[in-house]
Design an enzyme around this catalytic site. Structure first.
Site, mmCIF file in Angstrom:
data_model
loop_
_atom_site.group_PDB
_atom_site.id
_atom_site.type_symbol
_atom_site.label_atom_id
_atom_site.label_comp_id
_atom_site.label_asym_id
_atom_site.label_seq_id
_atom_site.Cartn_x
_atom_site.Cartn_y
_atom_site.Cartn_z
ATOM 1 C CG HIS A 10 49.099 113.935 63.325
ATOM 2 N ND1 HIS A 10 48.092 113.485 64.714
ATOM 3 C CD2 HIS A 10 47.636 114.741 62.447
ATOM 4 C CE1 HIS A 10 46.833 113.756 64.454
ATOM 5 N NE2 HIS A 10 46.785 114.795 63.263
ATOM 6 C CB THR A 30 50.823 117.278 59.039
ATOM 7 O OG1 THR A 30 49.602 117.557 58.494
ATOM 8 C CG2 THR A 30 51.899 115.781 58.907
#
Length: 339
Positions: free
Chosen positions: A42, A39
Protein backbone atom coordinates in the site's frame (compact mmCIF):
# COMPACT_ATOMS: atom_id res chain seq x y z
CA UNK A 1 25.65 1.51 6.97
CA UNK A 2 23.20 0.95 4.10
CA UNK A 3 19.50 1.79 4.16
CA UNK A 4 16.77 1.74 1.52
CA UNK A 5 14.40 4.73 1.50
CA UNK A 6 10.96 4.86 -0.08
CA UNK A 7 10.96 8.10 -2.08
CA UNK A 8 7.45 8.11 -3.54
CA UNK A 9 5.98 7.03 -6.88
CA UNK A 10 6.95 3.36 -6.46
CA UNK A 11 10.58 4.36 -6.07
CA UNK A 12 13.34 3.41 -3.62
CA UNK A 13 16.84 4.74 -3.07
CA UNK A 14 19.73 2.81 -1.53
CA UNK A 15 21.86 5.16 0.58
CA UNK A 16 24.93 5.07 2.76
CA UNK A 17 24.00 6.70 6.07
CA UNK A 18 25.63 7.17 9.47
CA UNK A 19 25.06 4.38 11.96
CA UNK A 20 23.45 6.02 15.01
CA UNK A 21 23.97 4.77 18.54
CA UNK A 22 20.95 3.16 20.23
CA UNK A 23 19.30 5.54 22.68
CA UNK A 24 18.62 4.69 26.31
CA UNK A 25 16.05 1.92 26.48
CA UNK A 26 16.68 0.86 22.89
CA UNK A 27 18.20 -2.21 21.31
CA UNK A 28 20.14 -2.07 18.05
CA UNK A 29 19.41 -5.04 15.80
CA UNK A 30 21.64 -6.25 12.98
CA UNK A 31 18.82 -7.01 10.55
CA UNK A 32 18.98 -10.41 8.86
CA UNK A 33 15.74 -10.68 6.86
CA UNK A 34 12.68 -8.53 6.25
CA UNK A 35 9.38 -9.65 4.72
CA UNK A 36 7.29 -7.54 2.37
CA UNK A 37 3.64 -7.39 3.43
CA UNK A 38 0.42 -5.96 2.07
CA UNK A 39 0.79 -2.77 4.08
CA UNK A 40 4.23 -2.21 2.54
CA UNK A 41 2.64 -2.61 -0.90
CA UNK A 42 0.00 0.00 0.00
CA UNK A 43 2.87 2.35 0.83
CA UNK A 44 4.59 1.43 -2.44
CA UNK A 45 1.44 2.43 -4.33
CA UNK A 46 1.48 5.85 -2.67
CA UNK A 47 -1.66 5.19 -0.64
CA UNK A 48 0.15 6.10 2.60
CA UNK A 49 2.21 9.07 1.41
CA UNK A 50 0.34 11.49 3.65
CA UNK A 51 1.30 9.35 6.62
CA UNK A 52 4.87 8.26 5.81
CA UNK A 53 6.13 10.91 3.39
CA UNK A 54 8.79 10.35 0.71
CA UNK A 55 11.82 9.68 2.89
CA UNK A 56 10.96 6.58 4.88
CA UNK A 57 12.77 3.30 5.53
CA UNK A 58 10.02 0.68 5.42
CA UNK A 59 9.97 -2.81 6.93
CA UNK A 60 8.57 -4.43 10.05
CA UNK A 61 8.37 -8.20 9.39
CA UNK A 62 11.94 -8.93 10.37
CA UNK A 63 14.50 -11.05 12.13
CA UNK A 64 18.06 -10.35 13.22
CA UNK A 65 20.56 -10.41 16.05
CA UNK A 66 21.18 -7.99 18.90
CA UNK A 67 24.10 -5.73 17.94
CA UNK A 68 24.22 -3.20 20.79
CA UNK A 69 22.24 -2.40 23.92
CA UNK A 70 21.24 1.12 24.88
CA UNK A 71 21.64 2.37 28.43
CA UNK A 72 19.39 0.66 30.94
CA UNK A 73 18.51 -2.37 28.79
CA UNK A 74 18.75 -5.71 30.56
CA UNK A 75 17.74 -9.29 29.81
CA UNK A 76 19.21 -9.36 26.30
CA UNK A 77 22.68 -10.21 25.02
CA UNK A 78 24.71 -9.13 22.02
CA UNK A 79 24.45 -11.77 19.30
CA UNK A 80 21.10 -13.07 20.51
CA UNK A 81 18.61 -13.85 17.69
CA UNK A 82 15.42 -11.80 17.93
CA UNK A 83 12.30 -10.58 16.18
CA UNK A 84 10.45 -7.32 16.73
CA UNK A 85 6.83 -6.61 17.68
CA UNK A 86 6.60 -3.33 15.77
CA UNK A 87 4.03 -1.40 17.78
CA UNK A 88 4.49 1.92 19.57
CA UNK A 89 1.49 2.69 21.83
CA UNK A 90 1.09 6.04 23.54
CA UNK A 91 0.75 4.47 27.00
CA UNK A 92 -1.91 6.86 28.26
CA UNK A 93 -5.13 6.52 26.25
CA UNK A 94 -8.24 4.60 27.38
CA UNK A 95 -7.13 1.48 25.48
CA UNK A 96 -3.61 1.56 26.93
CA UNK A 97 -4.95 2.17 30.42
CA UNK A 98 -7.23 -0.85 29.97
CA UNK A 99 -4.26 -3.07 29.09
CA UNK A 100 -5.07 -3.03 25.36
CA UNK A 101 -2.04 -1.16 24.10
CA UNK A 102 -2.10 -3.04 20.78
CA UNK A 103 -5.25 -1.08 19.88
CA UNK A 104 -3.99 2.19 21.35
CA UNK A 105 -6.03 5.15 20.17
CA UNK A 106 -2.79 6.77 18.93
CA UNK A 107 -0.96 3.62 17.89
CA UNK A 108 2.20 4.07 15.83
CA UNK A 109 3.76 1.35 13.69
CA UNK A 110 7.52 0.88 13.71
CA UNK A 111 8.58 0.72 10.07
CA UNK A 112 5.76 2.97 8.90
CA UNK A 113 5.44 5.86 11.33
CA UNK A 114 9.15 5.48 12.10
CA UNK A 115 12.00 4.18 9.97
CA UNK A 116 12.01 0.39 9.77
CA UNK A 117 14.04 -2.70 9.05
CA UNK A 118 15.20 -2.23 5.46
CA UNK A 119 18.62 -1.17 6.70
CA UNK A 120 21.72 -2.85 8.11
CA UNK A 121 21.01 -1.83 11.70
CA UNK A 122 17.71 -0.87 13.31
CA UNK A 123 17.27 0.54 16.82
CA UNK A 124 13.96 -0.24 18.49
CA UNK A 125 12.45 0.03 21.98
CA UNK A 126 13.56 -2.84 24.20
CA UNK A 127 9.94 -3.77 25.01
CA UNK A 128 9.41 -4.64 21.34
CA UNK A 129 12.16 -7.28 21.23
CA UNK A 130 11.28 -10.99 21.41
CA UNK A 131 14.18 -13.47 21.74
CA UNK A 132 14.33 -16.49 19.46
CA UNK A 133 15.59 -20.01 20.05
CA UNK A 134 18.95 -20.48 18.33
CA UNK A 135 17.45 -23.40 16.41
CA UNK A 136 15.07 -21.20 14.38
CA UNK A 137 16.52 -20.17 10.98
CA UNK A 138 16.44 -16.40 10.67
CA UNK A 139 14.67 -16.50 7.30
CA UNK A 140 11.87 -18.55 8.87
CA UNK A 141 11.82 -16.23 11.89
CA UNK A 142 11.03 -13.27 9.63
CA UNK A 143 7.51 -14.74 9.41
CA UNK A 144 6.94 -14.26 13.14
CA UNK A 145 4.99 -11.02 12.67
CA UNK A 146 2.38 -12.39 10.23
CA UNK A 147 2.18 -15.63 12.24
CA UNK A 148 1.47 -13.49 15.32
CA UNK A 149 -1.38 -11.89 13.37
CA UNK A 150 -2.80 -15.35 12.69
CA UNK A 151 -2.33 -16.45 16.30
CA UNK A 152 -4.17 -13.35 17.52
CA UNK A 153 -7.02 -13.92 15.07
CA UNK A 154 -7.49 -17.52 16.18
CA UNK A 155 -7.27 -16.56 19.85
CA UNK A 156 -9.82 -13.79 19.40
CA UNK A 157 -12.20 -16.21 17.67
CA UNK A 158 -12.22 -18.50 20.74
CA UNK A 159 -11.82 -21.46 18.39
CA UNK A 160 -12.08 -24.82 20.14
CA UNK A 161 -10.81 -28.26 19.19
CA UNK A 162 -13.37 -30.12 17.09
CA UNK A 163 -15.03 -26.98 15.73
CA UNK A 164 -15.38 -26.32 12.01
CA UNK A 165 -13.60 -23.22 10.69
CA UNK A 166 -13.97 -21.62 7.27
CA UNK A 167 -11.14 -19.33 6.14
CA UNK A 168 -12.30 -17.00 3.36
CA UNK A 169 -9.18 -16.12 1.41
CA UNK A 170 -6.13 -18.36 1.02
CA UNK A 171 -3.41 -15.72 0.74
CA UNK A 172 -0.48 -15.52 3.17
CA UNK A 173 -2.49 -14.52 6.26
CA UNK A 174 -5.39 -16.84 5.41
CA UNK A 175 -3.06 -19.79 5.04
CA UNK A 176 -1.29 -18.96 8.30
CA UNK A 177 -4.67 -18.72 10.08
CA UNK A 178 -5.56 -22.13 8.65
CA UNK A 179 -2.32 -23.63 10.02
CA UNK A 180 -2.86 -22.12 13.47
CA UNK A 181 -6.52 -23.22 13.50
CA UNK A 182 -5.62 -26.76 12.49
CA UNK A 183 -3.03 -26.90 15.26
CA UNK A 184 -5.78 -25.82 17.68
CA UNK A 185 -7.73 -28.94 16.69
CA UNK A 186 -10.26 -27.43 14.32
CA UNK A 187 -11.50 -28.88 11.05
CA UNK A 188 -10.49 -26.28 8.48
CA UNK A 189 -11.82 -25.45 5.04
CA UNK A 190 -10.30 -22.69 2.90
CA UNK A 191 -12.26 -20.74 0.27
CA UNK A 192 -9.92 -19.48 -2.46
CA UNK A 193 -10.11 -18.72 -6.18
CA UNK A 194 -6.43 -18.53 -7.15
CA UNK A 195 -5.25 -21.87 -8.59
CA UNK A 196 -1.67 -21.58 -7.30
CA UNK A 197 -2.80 -20.73 -3.79
CA UNK A 198 -5.30 -23.58 -3.93
CA UNK A 199 -2.45 -25.89 -4.87
CA UNK A 200 -0.23 -24.68 -2.02
CA UNK A 201 -3.04 -25.12 0.51
CA UNK A 202 -3.77 -28.61 -0.76
CA UNK A 203 -0.07 -29.51 -0.62
CA UNK A 204 -0.22 -28.53 3.06
CA UNK A 205 -3.12 -30.93 3.58
CA UNK A 206 -6.03 -28.49 3.63
CA UNK A 207 -9.44 -28.96 2.09
CA UNK A 208 -10.13 -26.10 -0.33
CA UNK A 209 -13.26 -24.99 -2.15
CA UNK A 210 -13.17 -22.66 -5.14
CA UNK A 211 -16.33 -20.50 -5.06
CA UNK A 212 -16.11 -20.09 -8.83
CA UNK A 213 -16.53 -23.82 -9.24
CA UNK A 214 -18.61 -24.94 -6.27
CA UNK A 215 -21.14 -23.55 -3.82
CA UNK A 216 -19.27 -22.82 -0.59
CA UNK A 217 -22.42 -22.86 1.54
CA UNK A 218 -23.40 -26.28 0.24
CA UNK A 219 -19.85 -27.54 0.81
CA UNK A 220 -19.80 -26.32 4.41
CA UNK A 221 -23.27 -27.65 5.14
CA UNK A 222 -22.36 -31.05 3.72
CA UNK A 223 -19.28 -31.17 5.94
CA UNK A 224 -21.13 -30.09 9.09
CA UNK A 225 -24.45 -31.91 8.85
CA UNK A 226 -26.20 -28.70 7.71
CA UNK A 227 -24.99 -26.88 10.83
CA UNK A 228 -22.67 -24.33 9.19
CA UNK A 229 -19.24 -23.10 10.27
CA UNK A 230 -18.63 -22.56 13.98
CA UNK A 231 -16.01 -19.92 13.15
CA UNK A 232 -15.54 -17.92 9.97
CA UNK A 233 -12.39 -15.89 9.27
CA UNK A 234 -12.99 -13.16 6.67
CA UNK A 235 -9.54 -12.61 5.18
CA UNK A 236 -10.41 -11.78 1.57
CA UNK A 237 -11.38 -8.13 1.96
CA UNK A 238 -14.03 -8.57 -0.74
CA UNK A 239 -17.76 -7.91 -0.99
CA UNK A 240 -18.27 -11.59 -1.81
CA UNK A 241 -16.38 -12.55 1.34
CA UNK A 242 -18.61 -10.36 3.52
CA UNK A 243 -21.72 -11.83 1.94
CA UNK A 244 -20.45 -15.37 2.43
CA UNK A 245 -19.38 -14.94 6.05
CA UNK A 246 -22.93 -14.46 7.31
CA UNK A 247 -24.52 -16.99 4.95
CA UNK A 248 -22.21 -19.80 6.00
CA UNK A 249 -22.02 -19.29 9.78
CA UNK A 250 -23.73 -21.70 12.15
CA UNK A 251 -26.28 -20.58 14.72
CA UNK A 252 -24.32 -18.58 17.31
CA UNK A 253 -21.30 -18.83 15.04
CA UNK A 254 -18.41 -16.42 15.44
CA UNK A 255 -17.15 -14.34 12.54
CA UNK A 256 -13.64 -12.96 12.93
CA UNK A 257 -12.98 -9.92 10.76
CA UNK A 258 -9.33 -10.08 9.72
CA UNK A 259 -9.25 -8.19 6.41
CA UNK A 260 -9.02 -4.42 6.19
CA UNK A 261 -11.83 -3.35 3.88
CA UNK A 262 -11.11 -0.21 1.86
CA UNK A 263 -14.80 0.72 1.70
CA UNK A 264 -17.61 0.16 4.19
CA UNK A 265 -19.19 -3.15 3.21
CA UNK A 266 -22.88 -3.90 3.51
CA UNK A 267 -23.39 -6.57 6.19
CA UNK A 268 -26.47 -8.78 6.50
CA UNK A 269 -27.58 -7.69 9.98
CA UNK A 270 -30.79 -9.67 9.65
CA UNK A 271 -28.69 -12.84 9.54
CA UNK A 272 -26.93 -11.71 12.71
CA UNK A 273 -30.31 -11.37 14.40
CA UNK A 274 -31.72 -14.59 12.99
CA UNK A 275 -28.81 -16.82 13.97
CA UNK A 276 -27.46 -14.84 16.96
CA UNK A 277 -24.09 -14.43 15.29
CA UNK A 278 -21.05 -12.68 16.74
CA UNK A 279 -18.74 -10.37 14.79
CA UNK A 280 -15.27 -10.16 16.31
CA UNK A 281 -12.65 -7.60 15.37
CA UNK A 282 -9.02 -8.69 15.38
CA UNK A 283 -6.25 -6.13 14.92
CA UNK A 284 -2.53 -6.87 14.91
CA UNK A 285 -1.32 -8.79 18.02
CA UNK A 286 -0.29 -8.74 21.65
CA UNK A 287 2.97 -9.89 23.23
CA UNK A 288 1.60 -13.37 23.94
CA UNK A 289 0.72 -13.80 20.26
CA UNK A 290 4.36 -13.20 19.32
CA UNK A 291 5.45 -15.79 21.86
CA UNK A 292 2.95 -18.22 20.36
CA UNK A 293 4.14 -17.42 16.84
CA UNK A 294 7.77 -18.08 17.72
CA UNK A 295 6.83 -21.42 19.26
CA UNK A 296 4.73 -22.42 16.23
CA UNK A 297 7.62 -21.65 13.88
CA UNK A 298 10.18 -23.35 16.12
CA UNK A 299 8.15 -26.55 16.39
CA UNK A 300 7.37 -26.73 12.67
CA UNK A 301 3.62 -26.18 13.00
CA UNK A 302 4.08 -23.32 10.53
CA UNK A 303 5.60 -24.54 7.25
CA UNK A 304 7.72 -21.42 6.97
CA UNK A 305 9.89 -22.72 4.17
CA UNK A 306 6.87 -23.35 1.93
CA UNK A 307 5.52 -19.90 2.65
CA UNK A 308 8.68 -18.13 1.45
CA UNK A 309 8.30 -17.47 -2.28
CA UNK A 310 11.63 -15.76 -2.96
CA UNK A 311 14.56 -13.94 -1.33
CA UNK A 312 16.21 -10.79 -2.72
CA UNK A 313 19.15 -8.70 -1.51
CA UNK A 314 18.79 -5.22 0.00
CA UNK A 315 20.02 -3.65 -3.24
CA UNK A 316 17.09 -5.28 -5.06
CA UNK A 317 14.26 -3.86 -2.94
CA UNK A 318 12.72 -1.92 -5.84
CA UNK A 319 12.75 -4.97 -8.09
CA UNK A 320 11.31 -7.13 -5.31
CA UNK A 321 8.38 -4.76 -4.77
CA UNK A 322 7.78 -4.49 -8.52
CA UNK A 323 7.77 -8.27 -8.90
CA UNK A 324 5.38 -8.68 -5.98
CA UNK A 325 3.02 -5.90 -7.08
CA UNK A 326 -0.19 -7.49 -8.32
CA UNK A 327 1.30 -10.98 -8.10
CA UNK A 328 -1.52 -13.09 -6.69
CA UNK A 329 0.67 -16.18 -6.86
CA UNK A 330 3.30 -15.01 -4.37
CA UNK A 331 3.12 -15.88 -0.71
CA UNK A 332 5.99 -14.24 1.19
CA UNK A 333 8.90 -12.35 -0.36
CA UNK A 334 11.94 -11.70 1.85
CA UNK A 335 14.71 -9.15 1.63
CA UNK A 336 18.07 -10.48 2.83
CA UNK A 337 20.09 -7.85 4.70
CA UNK A 338 22.69 -9.90 6.57
CA UNK A 339 21.20 -13.39 6.91
Amino acid sequence: MKAVFYTGDKSFELREIARPDPAAGEVEIAVAYNGICGTDLHAYHGAMDARIGHNRVLGHEMSGRVARLGAGVTGLAVGQPVVIRPLKPCGDCPACNAGLSHICHKLKFLGLDTDGALQDYWSVPAYAVHPLPETVPLDHAALAEPVAVAAHDVRRSRLQAGEFALVIGGGPIGLLIAMVARHAGARVLISEVNPLRIGIAQEMGFDVVNPREANVIDTVNAATGQKGADVVFEVSGTVAGVELMTDVAASRGRICMVAIHTTRPQVDLFRFFWRELELIGARVYEAEDFDTAIDLIATGVIDAGRMITDVQDLSQVGAAFAALDGNAQAMKSLIRISG
